[in-house]
Design a protein around this motif. Sequence first.
Motif, short mmCIF file in Angstrom:
data_model
loop_
_atom_site.label_atom_id
_atom_site.label_comp_id
_atom_site.label_asym_id
_atom_site.label_seq_id
_atom_site.Cartn_x
_atom_site.Cartn_y
_atom_site.Cartn_z
N TYR A 63 0.80 -1.22 0.00
CA TYR A 63 0.00 0.00 0.00
C TYR A 63 0.83 1.27 0.00
O TYR A 63 0.40 2.31 -0.50
N LYS A 64 2.05 1.21 0.52
CA LYS A 64 2.89 2.41 0.56
C LYS A 64 3.50 2.75 -0.80
O LYS A 64 4.19 3.76 -0.94
N ASN A 66 1.63 3.61 -3.20
CA ASN A 66 0.71 4.59 -3.77
C ASN A 66 1.29 6.00 -3.59
O ASN A 66 0.88 6.76 -2.71
N ALA A 78 -2.86 1.16 -5.85
CA ALA A 78 -4.09 1.94 -5.68
C ALA A 78 -4.74 2.27 -7.02
O ALA A 78 -5.91 2.66 -7.06
N TRP A 199 0.95 8.09 1.25
CA TRP A 199 0.43 7.02 0.40
C TRP A 199 -1.08 6.81 0.52
O TRP A 199 -1.64 5.95 -0.15
N SER A 200 -1.75 7.56 1.41
CA SER A 200 -3.16 7.27 1.68
C SER A 200 -4.13 8.07 0.81
O SER A 200 -5.34 7.87 0.90
N THR A 247 -12.85 8.22 0.32
CA THR A 247 -11.70 7.42 0.76
C THR A 247 -11.30 7.81 2.17
O THR A 247 -11.12 6.95 3.05
N GLU A 251 -11.28 5.59 5.64
CA GLU A 251 -10.03 5.46 6.40
C GLU A 251 -10.23 5.94 7.83
O GLU A 251 -9.77 5.30 8.79
N MET A 299 -6.96 0.59 2.45
CA MET A 299 -5.94 1.39 3.14
C MET A 299 -6.04 1.22 4.66
O MET A 299 -5.02 1.13 5.35
N THR A 300 -7.25 1.19 5.18
CA THR A 300 -7.43 1.03 6.63
C THR A 300 -6.90 -0.32 7.09
O THR A 300 -6.19 -0.42 8.10
N THR A 303 -3.14 -0.23 7.12
CA THR A 303 -2.62 0.54 8.26
C THR A 303 -2.68 -0.27 9.55
O THR A 303 -1.73 -0.30 10.34
#
Length: 588
Positions: A63-64, A66, A78, A199-200, A247, A251, A299-300, A303
């Motif tokens: 995910y990072k 993105n 993403a 990245w989020s 989004t 999150e 994303m959540t 994390t």
Amino acid sequence: MGSRHSSTILKTVLKSAFVLTLTGAAILGVQGNDVKVNAKSDTSVSNELNPVPASYGYFVDHYKENVKTNSTPDTNPAIALFNNTFLSYWNPTDGTKTNQKVLQDNLDKSIQITNGASQAEIDRSYLTDRRDLRYNLISGFGPYAPAFIKDTNAQTDFNAVPDAPLPAGSPYSSMQWADENSTLGSAVKLVDIAEDSAWSGTGTPKAYIKYTRPYRQSDQVKVNPYLKNVMASAAANDYDFPSGHTTAAFETGETLAYLFPERYQQLITRSSEVGYDRVLAGRHSPLAVMGGRVIGTAMTAATLNDPDNKQLISQAYQDTQKDLAKAQDKSAKDDFSDYQTNLKNYTYRLTYGFSPIGDTTKPMVVPKGAEVLLQTRLPYLNATQRREVLYTTGIPSGYPMTDDTEGWGRLNLFEAANGFGSFLDNVTVNMDASKGGFNAADTWKNNISGKGGLTKEGSGSLSLLGNNSYKGGTTVKAGTLAAENDNALGDGSLTLAGGNLTLSAKNVVVKGNYTQSGKGSLNLNSGDKVSVSGTAKLGGKLVVKDVKGLKSGVVILKSNKLSGKFAHQSLPKGWHLAYTTHNVKLVK
């Protein structure tokens, strides 16, 4: 994030109020992403629950990536997340509509929703637009919102609608939404990591996809009147898909729901409402906010699974539980107090009423790491069991935006918070009441089917509210199992080996045999009855709490064949039991 930081229900869920249990910290065994549980899981279902990798692998692992320098589906998960969905309807390379019907339906829904907006919805969508994206979720706390605002130093400079449309170029909220150095600073910091990291955001996916906002596609889309000048002057590259506000809402809302699962369904309903507000304002199309839900949820989960966040997650959870569990202000406004309204709205926003465009019978796929989203809501289940809950409560395949490879689009967290939808195999649940919260007491509201059965262990109390049809039978060994529906116990036999079986329905049916041993206790209220299709073998204890309105000779247990007697009984004064070949009667 991005450019800025009458409904159809797919499944029927029983009408009931969401019961909250507030007893300090809900899970004393939480250590970051690890929960100490005493729940057994049948490994025979594990293969069915295995994750399926996408072209990029698994989102939670990448995910990072993105970031702006990764600007294509080949380099950015993403973006590639939408390969099978939005990028199969729209080709950003040449601007071709590869599924014109879906995109036209999308625009038509924008027109319909914006033209049907009430004044209250116009006002709310204006405030949602102007406020900090994270502040928007505080209303999901309802009666706990005043304490959360106070102990996070939360603030906004948008509290009312203007007298006239805002001038072009008017800024968003300039205030810091909350303070990382406040009493609940750990919670604020975790939300900031989930929503406001490099990245989020959705800026890079938007820049690649380049899909025009609905109000620029058709003048029939009715924009929010307070925002018409602002929207008319927005930059040409201010794109629609995916919605950044939505989004951020997922999150933030799902992170807060993890920290305070007592308001789990209310917080994620507010997340979905933020997305709906974006459609109401004319800012985004339904597909764009559905995409926001997908990427925000992924994303959540990423994390909450990240080992780098483990210590902060544990601290934020403990701090939030300690601070809010006893901070309810019953005089505070609660826009999400009605369970049925929340259910209706959240479920509609999973598909926005689109018709299926593909195979609706594909097996559910549960993304890698998605089970963390239920970790504090169902703390007495292990990771495999939580994956089974997600698997058995997902929405059907074939709808627009649902069929990404990993399965993020099909998750239905609202229904998952109500427990299993099906027992794929036998399920053993051990609830430790000493840990408080949902470990001490919980209610499963779904209609549970499947070949498996349920074994209840531990000192906690589990209530079954659904019209259940699972085949594998029910065993109570310890604690309390409450039957709150006539068919709560499914289609199998019932073994009361220990603990308590409490009836909260008038004619609870056991469709197999009933066996009660010396350590088990059957607890009835006035007018409750057990109807056993097979044989009933009695022992243990019977407790009848009241007999208000009952006539002498009322049947409290009937069966095809009866053997044994209750060894102990606790009855109102002046009443006793009478046994026949088939029945147990309460006699005065």
